[in-house]
Write an enzyme that holds these catalytic residues in place. Structure first.
Site, PDB file in Angstrom:
ATOM      1  N   ASP A 133      -4.308 186.240  87.272  1.00 40.83           N
ATOM      2  CA  ASP A 133      -4.809 185.846  85.950  1.00 40.83           C
ATOM      3  C   ASP A 133      -5.773 186.928  85.469  1.00 40.83           C
ATOM      4  O   ASP A 133      -6.732 187.276  86.148  1.00 40.83           O
ATOM      5  CB  ASP A 133      -5.521 184.492  86.062  1.00 40.83           C
ATOM      6  CG  ASP A 133      -5.894 183.924  84.691  1.00 40.83           C
ATOM      7  OD1 ASP A 133      -5.543 182.768  84.424  1.00 40.83           O
ATOM      8  OD2 ASP A 133      -6.559 184.633  83.909  1.00 40.83           O
ATOM      9  N   ASP A 141      -1.174 186.068  80.101  1.00 36.83           N
ATOM     10  CA  ASP A 141      -2.081 186.713  81.059  1.00 36.83           C
ATOM     11  C   ASP A 141      -2.039 186.171  82.479  1.00 36.83           C
ATOM     12  O   ASP A 141      -2.856 186.549  83.292  1.00 36.83           O
ATOM     13  CB  ASP A 141      -3.514 186.730  80.520  1.00 36.83           C
ATOM     14  CG  ASP A 141      -4.334 185.549  80.970  1.00 36.83           C
ATOM     15  OD1 ASP A 141      -3.787 184.427  81.036  1.00 36.83           O
ATOM     16  OD2 ASP A 141      -5.515 185.753  81.279  1.00 36.83           O
ATOM     17  N   GLU A 142      -1.082 185.303  82.782  1.00 38.48           N
ATOM     18  CA  GLU A 142      -1.033 184.817  84.164  1.00 38.48           C
ATOM     19  C   GLU A 142       0.389 184.582  84.622  1.00 38.48           C
ATOM     20  O   GLU A 142       1.268 184.277  83.821  1.00 38.48           O
ATOM     21  CB  GLU A 142      -1.861 183.543  84.339  1.00 38.48           C
ATOM     22  CG  GLU A 142      -1.434 182.421  83.440  1.00 38.48           C
ATOM     23  CD  GLU A 142      -2.201 181.127  83.683  1.00 38.48           C
ATOM     24  OE1 GLU A 142      -2.378 180.740  84.849  1.00 38.48           O
ATOM     25  OE2 GLU A 142      -2.593 180.503  82.687  1.00 38.48           O
TER      26      GLU A 142
HETATM   27  N1  DCP Z   1      -6.397 181.685  74.819  1.00 31.87           N
HETATM   28  C1  DCP Z   1      -6.423 181.144  73.535  1.00 31.87           C
HETATM   29  N2  DCP Z   1      -6.936 179.878  73.339  1.00 31.87           N
HETATM   30  C2  DCP Z   1      -7.405 179.156  74.379  1.00 31.87           C
HETATM   31  C3  DCP Z   1      -7.369 179.691  75.681  1.00 31.87           C
HETATM   32  C4  DCP Z   1      -6.857 180.970  75.864  1.00 31.87           C
HETATM   33  O1  DCP Z   1      -6.001 181.801  72.585  1.00 31.87           O
HETATM   34  N3  DCP Z   1      -7.904 177.925  74.168  1.00 31.87           N
HETATM   35  C5  DCP Z   1      -5.899 183.056  74.999  1.00 31.87           C
HETATM   36  C6  DCP Z   1      -7.023 184.054  75.010  1.00 31.87           C
HETATM   37  C7  DCP Z   1      -7.205 184.438  76.443  1.00 31.87           C
HETATM   38  C8  DCP Z   1      -5.811 184.247  77.004  1.00 31.87           C
HETATM   39  O2  DCP Z   1      -5.230 183.194  76.245  1.00 31.87           O
HETATM   40  O3  DCP Z   1      -7.680 185.763  76.590  1.00 31.87           O
HETATM   41  C9  DCP Z   1      -5.793 183.918  78.474  1.00 31.87           C
HETATM   42  O4  DCP Z   1      -6.423 182.674  78.713  1.00 31.87           O
HETATM   43  P1  DCP Z   1      -7.322 182.400  79.966  1.00 31.87           P
HETATM   44  O5  DCP Z   1      -7.555 180.940  80.040  1.00 31.87           O
HETATM   45  O6  DCP Z   1      -6.755 183.056  81.175  1.00 31.87           O
HETATM   46  O7  DCP Z   1      -8.718 183.058  79.607  1.00 31.87           O
HETATM   47  P2  DCP Z   1      -9.192 184.568  79.709  1.00 31.87           P
HETATM   48  O8  DCP Z   1      -8.167 185.443  80.319  1.00 31.87           O
HETATM   49  O9  DCP Z   1      -9.674 184.990  78.363  1.00 31.87           O
HETATM   50  O10 DCP Z   1     -10.474 184.486  80.642  1.00 31.87           O
HETATM   51  P3  DCP Z   1     -10.537 184.221  82.227  1.00 31.87           P
HETATM   52  O11 DCP Z   1      -9.141 184.042  82.713  1.00 31.87           O
HETATM   53  O12 DCP Z   1     -11.224 185.416  82.799  1.00 31.87           O
HETATM   54  O13 DCP Z   1     -11.365 182.987  82.386  1.00 31.87           O
HETATM   55 MG    MG Z   2      -7.225 184.902  82.102  1.00 36.90          MG
END
Ligand code: DCP
Ligand code: MG
Length: 386
Positions: free
Chosen positions: A9, A103-104
């Protein structure tokens, strides 16, 4: 055989990509999302998270918590492109990749011991390559199943690498909140709380019959997950549109003869990847970057798709022999595209039918266990094996 699953992730994905591409944003609180009165936060850089900014929060609230934050609109096309680049890296380590979002993804790396020393090494290598090639950080979880791997990847964010070995499961899960179990939302959490259960350890210790009585059939699954059991397969939905390899030389190379050896090495890697995926390609592309950094690509489309090293090489060499080589070459690449399922004339490598059947079976097993909604199939997979 011990199953090993890796969950990768990306850290603060959208924000990290923007910080990478806009150096003035590095080290600063960045919020990706609309900054209007109805805007919502897609994600926030870790600098902004210190102020309590979170995904899905209203932008008004985010601004209140972190007035100095820099807002940027999401650039989905860009993130999709980066996502493909990440998947191409995964593709070097496992033929079974299941993306969950941009992203995962899960990778099944069971039985890869012959190729790579150990699943933790694979995770480390993947993280390194994401850092080196994409200038981004990812967190990885390595565990015997999907549930544990996803839990693990979240435990040491950002830039984490967390391993859960079978014998550590009970210890590691004991105090984790029960809400981290797959399928425990607010309602289920309340039902568990009514039984005095708030941690995964307590779910694991509970009588499964009691859980079923209070939580329905899902109770069985929760009990299994809490005990670290989850045999849902990684459903490989992602397949590359092209498979290629390129290499930058330590010293510039001159002339066709010098390049031939390198070309063969590249072709072998590409051929192996094609066969492992059970695909053949119809278009051969050779890429040359000269010492001057001028870059050219030349392609040829074959009458019949191939995944055989010799055929790819013959064509690639032919293409290369028609390229002017009167200056040094710093990079050489070979890519196969117009991919199709390997044909029956190459039954040795044909995994098409077998794979379809195996995947279909796997999906049916999951549906039988977790309900029909548990799996949705990507169209890519359906079209690919038609
Ligand atoms: N995303 C979005 N709306 C949300 C959650 C996520 O648009 N409610 C998008 C933005 C994030 C991406 O999806 O960058 C990936 O989600 P993640 O939950 O993996 O969050 P991040 O990668 O941003 O942070 P981390 O995984 O480090 O907690
Ligand atoms: Mg993420």
């Amino acid at each position: 055989m011990q199953r090993w699953i890796i969950h990768v992730d990306m850290d603060a994905f959208y924000a990290a990509v923007e910080q990478r591409d806009n150096p003035e944003l590095r080290g600063r609180p960045v919020i990706i999302g609309g900054d209007g009165t109805r805007g919502v936060v897609a994600t926030a850089s870790y600098e902004a998270r210190k102020f309590g900014v979170r995904s899905a929060m209203s932008s008004v609230e985010a601004r209140r918590r972190c007035p100095q934050a820099i807002f940027m609109p999401a650039n989905h096309a860009k993130y999709s492109k980066v996502s493909q680049e990440i998947l191409h890296i995964f593709d070097d380590y496992s033929p079974l990749i299941e993306p969950l979002s941009l992203d995962e993804a899960f990778l099944d790396v069971s039985g890869m011991e012959g190729l790579f020393s150990d699943p933790v090494d694979i995770a480390r290598k993947i993280k390194e390559r994401i850092k080196e090639e994409l200038n981004l950080t990812a967190s990885a979880g390595v565990a015997p199943n999907k549930f544990l791997a996803k839990l693990a990847s979240n435990m040491q964010k950002p830039d984490g690498l967390m391993v859960i070995r079978p014998e550590q499961v009970a210890n590691i899960l004991a105090d984790v909140p029960a809400t981290r179990l797959w399928g425990v939302g607010r309602t289920m959490a309340q039902k568990l709380a009514n039984l005095g259960i708030t941690t995964i350890g307590q779910v694991a210790q509970a009588d499964p019959e009691l859980l079923v009585k209070h939580c329905g059939q899902q109770g069985y699954i929760l009990h299994q997950l809490a005990n670290g059991q989850d045999n849902r397969p990684v459903v490989g939905e992602w397949h590359p549109k092209s498979i290629g390899k390129e290499t930058t030389f330590a010293k510039d190379l001159y002339g066709l003869e010098e390049l031939k050896t390198e070309l063969w090495a590249l072709v072998e890697k590409v051929g192996w990847r094609l066969r492992r995926q059970g695909v053949s390609g119809r278009t051969v592309t050779v890429k040359v970057r000269y010492a001057s950094f001028r870059t050219i690509t030349r392609s040829r489309t074959l009458a019949v798709a191939t995944n055989l090293d010799e055929t790819i090489y013959r064509n690639a060499q032919d293409i290369l022999s028609q390229v002017t080589l009167n200056e040094g070459v710093r990079l050489l690449g070979v890519t196969m595209s117009s991919l199709e399922t390997a044909g029956s004339q190459m039954s040795l490598f044909d995994q098409g039918e077998e794979k379809i059947t195996a995947i279909a079976k796997a999906i049916d097993n999951v549906k039988a266990k977790f309900g029909e909604g548990a799996v949705t199939r990507g169209r890519t997979m359906l079209s690919r094996y038609r």
